[in-house]
Design an enzyme around this catalytic site. Structure first.
Site, PDB file in Angstrom:
ATOM      1  N   MET A  14       8.219   4.674   5.554  1.00  0.00           N
ATOM      2  CA  MET A  14       8.447   3.304   5.088  1.00  0.00           C
ATOM      3  C   MET A  14       9.734   3.204   4.279  1.00  0.00           C
ATOM      4  O   MET A  14      10.439   2.193   4.344  1.00  0.00           O
ATOM      5  CB  MET A  14       7.253   2.802   4.276  1.00  0.00           C
ATOM      6  CG  MET A  14       5.977   2.662   5.089  1.00  0.00           C
ATOM      7  SD  MET A  14       6.163   1.723   6.628  1.00  0.00           S
ATOM      8  CE  MET A  14       6.716   0.154   6.004  1.00  0.00           C
ATOM      9  N   GLU A  15      10.051   4.247   3.535  1.00  0.00           N
ATOM     10  CA  GLU A  15      11.287   4.243   2.750  1.00  0.00           C
ATOM     11  C   GLU A  15      12.516   4.238   3.656  1.00  0.00           C
ATOM     12  O   GLU A  15      13.490   3.520   3.398  1.00  0.00           O
ATOM     13  CB  GLU A  15      11.306   5.439   1.797  1.00  0.00           C
ATOM     14  CG  GLU A  15      10.359   5.321   0.619  1.00  0.00           C
ATOM     15  CD  GLU A  15       8.871   5.493   0.943  1.00  0.00           C
ATOM     16  OE1 GLU A  15       8.035   5.220   0.057  1.00  0.00           O
ATOM     17  OE2 GLU A  15       8.525   5.889   2.082  1.00  0.00           O
ATOM     18  N   MET A  55       0.806  -1.222   0.000  1.00  0.00           N
ATOM     19  CA  MET A  55       0.000   0.000   0.000  1.00  0.00           C
ATOM     20  C   MET A  55       0.840   1.273   0.000  1.00  0.00           C
ATOM     21  O   MET A  55       0.323   2.369   0.210  1.00  0.00           O
ATOM     22  CB  MET A  55      -0.952   0.011   1.196  1.00  0.00           C
ATOM     23  CG  MET A  55      -1.886  -1.169   1.245  1.00  0.00           C
ATOM     24  SD  MET A  55      -2.797  -1.365  -0.305  1.00  0.00           S
ATOM     25  CE  MET A  55      -3.341  -3.044  -0.112  1.00  0.00           C
ATOM     26  N   CYS A  56       2.131   1.142  -0.239  1.00  0.00           N
ATOM     27  CA  CYS A  56       3.031   2.296  -0.283  1.00  0.00           C
ATOM     28  C   CYS A  56       2.927   2.982  -1.645  1.00  0.00           C
ATOM     29  O   CYS A  56       2.923   2.314  -2.678  1.00  0.00           O
ATOM     30  CB  CYS A  56       4.463   1.819  -0.077  1.00  0.00           C
ATOM     31  SG  CYS A  56       5.236   2.499   1.352  1.00  0.00           S
ATOM     32  N   HIS A  57       2.881   4.298  -1.628  1.00  0.00           N
ATOM     33  CA  HIS A  57       2.851   5.055  -2.879  1.00  0.00           C
ATOM     34  C   HIS A  57       4.251   5.125  -3.487  1.00  0.00           C
ATOM     35  O   HIS A  57       5.224   5.294  -2.750  1.00  0.00           O
ATOM     36  CB  HIS A  57       2.364   6.489  -2.623  1.00  0.00           C
ATOM     37  CG  HIS A  57       0.941   6.561  -2.192  1.00  0.00           C
ATOM     38  ND1 HIS A  57       0.563   6.376  -0.886  1.00  0.00           N
ATOM     39  CD2 HIS A  57      -0.194   6.786  -2.889  1.00  0.00           C
ATOM     40  CE1 HIS A  57      -0.754   6.483  -0.794  1.00  0.00           C
ATOM     41  NE2 HIS A  57      -1.238   6.731  -1.988  1.00  0.00           N
ATOM     42  N   ASP A  76      24.013 -10.813   4.828  1.00  0.00           N
ATOM     43  CA  ASP A  76      24.315 -11.631   3.647  1.00  0.00           C
ATOM     44  C   ASP A  76      25.812 -11.698   3.371  1.00  0.00           C
ATOM     45  O   ASP A  76      26.350 -12.762   3.072  1.00  0.00           O
ATOM     46  CB  ASP A  76      23.583 -11.077   2.425  1.00  0.00           C
ATOM     47  CG  ASP A  76      23.933 -11.836   1.162  1.00  0.00           C
ATOM     48  OD1 ASP A  76      23.742 -13.073   1.139  1.00  0.00           O
ATOM     49  OD2 ASP A  76      24.423 -11.214   0.196  1.00  0.00           O
TER      50      ASP A  76
END
Length: 163
Positions: free
Chosen positions: A111-112, A74-76, A126
């Site tokens: 969110m970014e 739901m992130c733009h 990793d």
């Protein structure tokens, strides 16, 4: 508080931000990777076979910030105007990660920033997992955000660390 990612029938939706004003928005997130002291020393001294761990993690975090809308449903999609990753080595075995993301737009970049920190941490894991499978990624959290209708948010421990 209303959850805006659901419609009247409870179905998922992406929030319509078309009526919102464009403002400058900045978000800062943090997290950490804990590892064996020997692993941290090998990162510091450039002794990891896959290359410069922090340089690769920095690029990975920035790339992730730009791709957040592809992995968070739901992130733009945003035209990010700035993204920066900072690393602090904390002996004996911790790397603290800070991500700062900026945009001039109709929705925030929390969110970014969180995605940037998460992917940077995963990249460190990793690149070092062959020598240290005990690493722990933790404490990924929003520290501060500015801009937008909801105003300024600052986490109390972030306030203490910046004064």
């Amino acid at each position: 508080m209303e959850l805006t990612h659901f419609d009247e029938e409870g179905r998922a939706r992406m929030v319509d931000v078309s009526a919102k004003a464009e403002t400058t928005r900045v978000a800062t997130a943090r997290g950490k990777v804990e590892m064996q002291a020997e692993t941290l020393e090998r990162i510091r001294s450039g002794q990891i076979a896959k290359g410069d761990v922090l340089a690769v993690a920095q690029v990975a975090g920035i790339m992730a910030a730009k791709q957040t809308s592809n992995v968070i449903p739901m992130c733009h999609p945003l035209a990010i105007t700035g993204a920066k990753l900072n690393f602090e080595i904390v002996p004996p075995g911790t790397i603290e990660i800070e991500g700062i993301v900026k945009v001039t737009g109709k929705t925030g970049v929390e969110m970014e920033a969180l995605t940037a920190v998460s992917v940077a941490a995963l990249t460190i894991y990793d690149m070092c997992k062959a020598i240290d499978k005990t690493m722990v990624i933790s404490d990924i959290r929003l520290m501060e955000k500015t801009g937008g209708k909801s105003g300024h948010f600052i986490r109390e421990d972030h306030l203490k660390s910046t004064t």
